[in-house]
Design a protein around this motif. Sequence first.
Motif, short mmCIF file in Angstrom:
data_model
loop_
_atom_site.label_atom_id
_atom_site.label_comp_id
_atom_site.label_asym_id
_atom_site.label_seq_id
_atom_site.Cartn_x
_atom_site.Cartn_y
_atom_site.Cartn_z
N LEU A 1 0.84 -1.20 0.00
CA LEU A 1 0.00 0.00 0.00
C LEU A 1 0.87 1.25 0.00
CD1 LEU A 1 -2.86 -0.82 2.54
CD2 LEU A 1 -2.96 -0.84 0.04
N GLN A 2 1.89 1.24 0.83
CA GLN A 2 2.78 2.41 0.89
C GLN A 2 3.50 2.61 -0.45
OE1 GLN A 2 5.33 2.89 4.35
NE2 GLN A 2 4.16 1.36 5.47
N THR B 1 5.88 -1.66 -9.91
CA THR B 1 5.85 -1.87 -11.36
C THR B 1 4.39 -1.80 -11.80
OG1 THR B 1 5.54 -4.25 -11.13
CG2 THR B 1 7.83 -3.45 -11.19
N ALA B 2 4.20 -1.73 -13.11
CA ALA B 2 2.83 -1.64 -13.63
C ALA B 2 2.02 -2.87 -13.23
CB ALA B 2 2.87 -1.48 -15.15
N ALA B 3 2.67 -4.03 -13.28
CA ALA B 3 1.98 -5.29 -12.94
C ALA B 3 1.57 -5.29 -11.47
CB ALA B 3 2.88 -6.47 -13.25
N GLU B 4 2.52 -4.87 -10.60
CA GLU B 4 2.23 -4.84 -9.17
C GLU B 4 1.12 -3.83 -8.86
OE1 GLU B 4 6.18 -3.82 -7.95
OE2 GLU B 4 6.67 -5.87 -7.31
N GLN B 5 1.16 -2.71 -9.57
CA GLN B 5 0.14 -1.69 -9.36
C GLN B 5 -1.24 -2.25 -9.70
OE1 GLN B 5 1.54 1.99 -11.02
NE2 GLN B 5 -0.52 2.82 -11.10
N GLY B 6 -1.31 -2.98 -10.81
CA GLY B 6 -2.57 -3.60 -11.21
C GLY B 6 -3.08 -4.57 -10.16
N GLN B 7 -2.15 -5.31 -9.56
CA GLN B 7 -2.54 -6.30 -8.54
C GLN B 7 -3.11 -5.58 -7.31
OE1 GLN B 7 0.99 -8.58 -7.75
NE2 GLN B 7 0.67 -9.93 -9.50
N VAL B 8 -2.44 -4.51 -6.91
CA VAL B 8 -2.91 -3.76 -5.73
C VAL B 8 -4.28 -3.16 -6.01
CG1 VAL B 8 -2.48 -1.73 -4.30
CG2 VAL B 8 -0.61 -3.28 -4.84
N GLU B 9 -4.44 -2.60 -7.18
CA GLU B 9 -5.74 -1.98 -7.51
C GLU B 9 -6.85 -3.02 -7.55
OE1 GLU B 9 -4.74 0.15 -11.06
OE2 GLU B 9 -3.94 1.85 -9.91
N ALA C 1 -7.01 1.83 4.95
CA ALA C 1 -5.60 2.00 5.32
C ALA C 1 -4.89 2.90 4.31
CB ALA C 1 -4.90 0.64 5.39
N LEU C 2 -5.22 2.74 3.05
CA LEU C 2 -4.61 3.58 2.01
C LEU C 2 -4.96 5.04 2.22
CD1 LEU C 2 -2.93 3.38 -0.64
CD2 LEU C 2 -5.11 3.47 -1.87
N ALA C 3 -6.22 5.29 2.58
CA ALA C 3 -6.65 6.67 2.84
C ALA C 3 -5.88 7.27 4.02
CB ALA C 3 -8.15 6.71 3.09
N VAL C 4 -5.66 6.44 5.03
CA VAL C 4 -4.92 6.92 6.21
C VAL C 4 -3.47 7.25 5.83
CG1 VAL C 4 -4.05 6.28 8.48
CG2 VAL C 4 -6.39 5.72 7.85
N TYR C 5 -2.86 6.36 5.04
CA TYR C 5 -1.48 6.62 4.61
C TYR C 5 -1.41 7.88 3.75
CZ TYR C 5 0.89 2.47 6.33
OH TYR C 5 1.46 1.53 7.14
N LYS C 6 -2.42 8.06 2.92
CA LYS C 6 -2.44 9.26 2.07
C LYS C 6 -2.42 10.52 2.93
CE LYS C 6 -4.76 10.45 -2.21
NZ LYS C 6 -5.88 10.17 -3.10
N GLN C 7 -3.22 10.52 3.99
CA GLN C 7 -3.26 11.65 4.92
C GLN C 7 -1.91 11.83 5.62
OE1 GLN C 7 -5.93 13.87 5.67
NE2 GLN C 7 -4.28 14.93 6.74
N LEU C 8 -1.34 10.71 6.06
CA LEU C 8 -0.05 10.77 6.77
C LEU C 8 1.04 11.34 5.86
CD1 LEU C 8 1.83 10.09 9.16
CD2 LEU C 8 2.09 7.81 8.19
N PHE C 9 1.10 10.83 4.63
CA PHE C 9 2.12 11.31 3.70
C PHE C 9 1.95 12.81 3.48
CE2 PHE C 9 3.54 7.35 1.12
CZ PHE C 9 3.68 6.64 2.29
N HIS D 1 -6.90 -5.70 -5.78
CA HIS D 1 -7.16 -6.07 -4.39
C HIS D 1 -7.99 -4.98 -3.69
CE1 HIS D 1 -6.55 -7.69 -0.39
NE2 HIS D 1 -6.20 -6.49 0.00
N LEU D 2 -7.66 -3.74 -3.97
CA LEU D 2 -8.38 -2.63 -3.33
C LEU D 2 -9.86 -2.64 -3.70
CD1 LEU D 2 -5.76 0.27 -3.75
CD2 LEU D 2 -6.55 -0.71 -1.61
N ASP D 3 -10.14 -3.09 -4.90
CA ASP D 3 -11.55 -3.14 -5.34
C ASP D 3 -12.41 -3.95 -4.39
OD1 ASP D 3 -10.97 -3.12 -8.95
OD2 ASP D 3 -11.35 -1.53 -7.49
N SER D 4 -11.79 -4.95 -3.76
CA SER D 4 -12.58 -5.88 -2.95
C SER D 4 -12.24 -5.82 -1.47
CB SER D 4 -12.35 -7.31 -3.45
OG SER D 4 -10.97 -7.62 -3.34
N CYS D 5 -11.34 -4.91 -1.04
CA CYS D 5 -10.94 -4.93 0.36
C CYS D 5 -11.13 -3.56 1.00
CB CYS D 5 -9.47 -5.35 0.48
SG CYS D 5 -8.90 -5.46 2.19
N LEU D 6 -12.19 -3.44 1.80
CA LEU D 6 -12.50 -2.18 2.47
C LEU D 6 -11.38 -1.77 3.42
CD1 LEU D 6 -14.42 0.14 3.33
CD2 LEU D 6 -15.43 -1.45 4.98
#
Lengths: 181, 142
Positions: free
Chosen positions: B10-11, B19-27, B39-47, B29-34
């Motif tokens: 996520l970070q 990589t593009a492939a890894e990015q696709g995998q994360v996206e 957590a991503l939103a929290v990291y975005k705020q922290l960054f 996963h995010l589609d189905s994992c609240l």
Amino acid sequence: MDTDDRLIELCQRGRPEGFARLLLAYQDRVYRRAYSFVRHREDALDLTQEVLIRTIKGLPGFTPGRPLWPWLRRITTNLCLNHLRAKSPLLPLMAGEELAEVAGGEDPADVAVSNWGWQRVNAALARLPPLQRMAVILRHQEGLSYEEVALALELPLGTVKTYLFRSRHTLKAELARDEEV
Amino acid sequence: MAAACDDNHLQAYLEGTLTAAEQGQVEGHLDSCLACRQALAVYKQLFWDLEHPAAAEPVPAELGALSDRLMAAWEKAQTAGTAPQAAPRLRTPAWLGASLYWTRLTPGVSEVIDGLGRAGRRLPPLGLAGLKWLVRRGGGRR
């Protein structure tokens, strides 16, 4: 405002107003960066002095056309690193792990996006082990790449990545835990 | 978090270092994992908070005295000739040199120094205390 090229030219010509203007432009910034690393006012003042003394020595050989801040930042980072290592030869490099374990039990579903405010984030940053804090600051406030952070801290790239991931996880967990109190 | 969730990914996703492939995998996963989306939103705020300090750290008053010491060190380095010059050095009277106050108050100081240098005048050193007295007497603060 003077450009770096103008300041360097004046200093290399031995003009005291050149160095005076350099101090006006950069002294506070050097202090703030040193303080962010060592989190001790007196130490930060001493380190600021040392950085600028080295600047005096290095200016004659400084290549015109280069920006001043990356050079000053490198001197500041090196001196702060040496200072922290001298204070504590076995820097608590991994102390953040314990904190992450303690805070790791929170339910992610309960972690809301919060407006923590800079003060709270800064306070949490201050509690990180020194090297992790320096890595976070160099990455997020100075905009250095992972490779540049590794060079600056004289650490392997993999170690820097680990530090950054763990310290940010620690910060997130701490800030979420603080909200529950 | 479910076993497939990876905090480090996520970070890295947020930093754009996958990589593009890894990015696709994360996206995917995010589609189905609240939990990961939160957590991503929290990291975005922290960054964002880390990269945008709201207020600069206050600097202690001692930095003023430090400036004076550094100017004195500068003068000493010039006098000792430990600073090789890139161009012919102008003769700068010592009493004009060091004060930050002088530099702040007098935009045309370079021209004044050039003029005195050409005239070859040398004045006795007043030191910083003397310079500040001169500034106060001249009412030079703007």
